[in-house]
Scaffold this active site. Structure first.
Site, mmCIF file in Angstrom:
data_model
loop_
_atom_site.group_PDB
_atom_site.id
_atom_site.type_symbol
_atom_site.label_atom_id
_atom_site.label_comp_id
_atom_site.label_asym_id
_atom_site.label_seq_id
_atom_site.Cartn_x
_atom_site.Cartn_y
_atom_site.Cartn_z
ATOM 1 C CG ASP A 210 -0.096 -0.015 2.533
ATOM 2 O OD1 ASP A 210 0.337 1.061 2.974
ATOM 3 O OD2 ASP A 210 0.135 -1.118 3.086
ATOM 4 C CG ASP A 212 1.791 4.980 5.725
ATOM 5 O OD1 ASP A 212 1.537 3.958 6.383
ATOM 6 O OD2 ASP A 212 2.079 6.065 6.252
#
Length: 294
Positions: A210, A212
């Site tokens: 991802d 973040d």
């Protein structure tokens, strides 16, 4: 020359490697308590492999409760010479996209609730961590990733946070814009520090799941999204691991970077002042330097 034994620290599914022979689960007792789980051992292309599920099968340990000292001790006790750590991370860089792998070479340690050293009162040591990963193993990890067709980035700074919560937006921006970090995770510290104290070569492979929460065009981190990407990364990780024995070989020369000799200038406490119980506890981790002491 010594015999290569490869240690793999990562998710529970990493040991499902086609071609692994004489496979068995092994229990290891340590003076630091029980490891995260039993360790799975076997032979792959003539090289011994030891797999350790970092969070335990079923993911029962939080990042803060992983028994890091017991885990590294157990690997050393089973003769591991070279450790590859694979872990899920968030990314602070647009070009380090979900599904990419990053070969980490630096860390910033923001953890605070974990025991970070095998040493302590009665037996003091200070190892160098200027270069906390082994370039030789990082070369091998990069080559294996490229051979698997993985989009891999060589070099990156890993921000180790305590967790288990993810970052606030302010923290994410601080780590990205001010501290110039590249990925963020919760498990490589104190793992890398303890591997150095145990004189084990250590490489870190960050598997990006991802962005973040800094990225304006992506949703905030959600566990469901991370799990989906994790599943996609799992096959890539097994492919990478499958190539390691062929790249490292069955015989091992001393590490050209000195990882396997890290304690030679590190132990400060004089022989006559060393605590006998500490010497006993450190017999596996530091026995090369402590034999005959205590």
């Amino acid at each position: 020359m010594t015999q290569t034994t490869i240690g793999i620290i990562g998710g529970s599914g990493l040991y499902a490697i086609e071609g692994l022979e004489s496979a068995e689960w092994v229990s290891v007792e340590t003076p630091w308590g029980a490891p995260s789980d039993q360790l799975f051992t076997g032979m792959l292309d003539g090289v011994r492999m030891v797999f350790l599920p970092r969070h335990g099968r079923g993911h029962v340990h939080t990042p803060s409760t992983v028994p890091y000292r017991a885990n590294i001790h157990a690997l050393k006790a089973l003769g591991v010479t070279d450790v590859f750590s694979l872990s899920a991370t968030g990314s602070f860089r647009e070009e380090m996209a979900p599904g990419d792998f990053v070969i980490v070479d630096q860390f910033i340690d923001r953890t605070f609730a974990r025991e970070k050293s095998f040493f302590g009162p009665g037996l003091v040591a200070h190892v160098s961590l200027a270069h906390p990963t082994c370039p030789r193993l990082s070369d091998v990890a990069e080559e294996a990733a490229k051979a698997e067709g993985i989009n891999v980035h060589r070099g990156g700074t890993y921000l180790a946070m305590e967790g288990p919560q993810f970052s606030t937006l302010a923290e994410s921006k601080l780590y990205r814009e001010v501290w110039n970090c590249d990925v963020i995770g919760m498990t490589n510290m104190p793992e890398a520090k303890l591997a150095r104290e145990a004189e084990l070569c250590y490489a870190s492979v960050a598997m990006v799941t991802d962005y973040d929460c800094w990225h304006p065009d992506h949703d905030n981190v959600e566990v469901s999204t991370i799990v989906q990407t994790l599943l996609g990364n799992a096959d890539k990780a097994r492919g990478l691991v499958r190539r390691l024995p062929g790249l490292l070989g069955a015989e091992r020369a001393p590490c050209p970077h000195g990882c396997d000799r890290a304690l030679e200038a590190a132990i400060i406490t004089g022989t006559e002042h060393r605590d006998a119980e500490m010497v006993r506890k450190l017999g596996v981790v530091a026995g090369r330097m402590l034999s005959g002491a205590g």
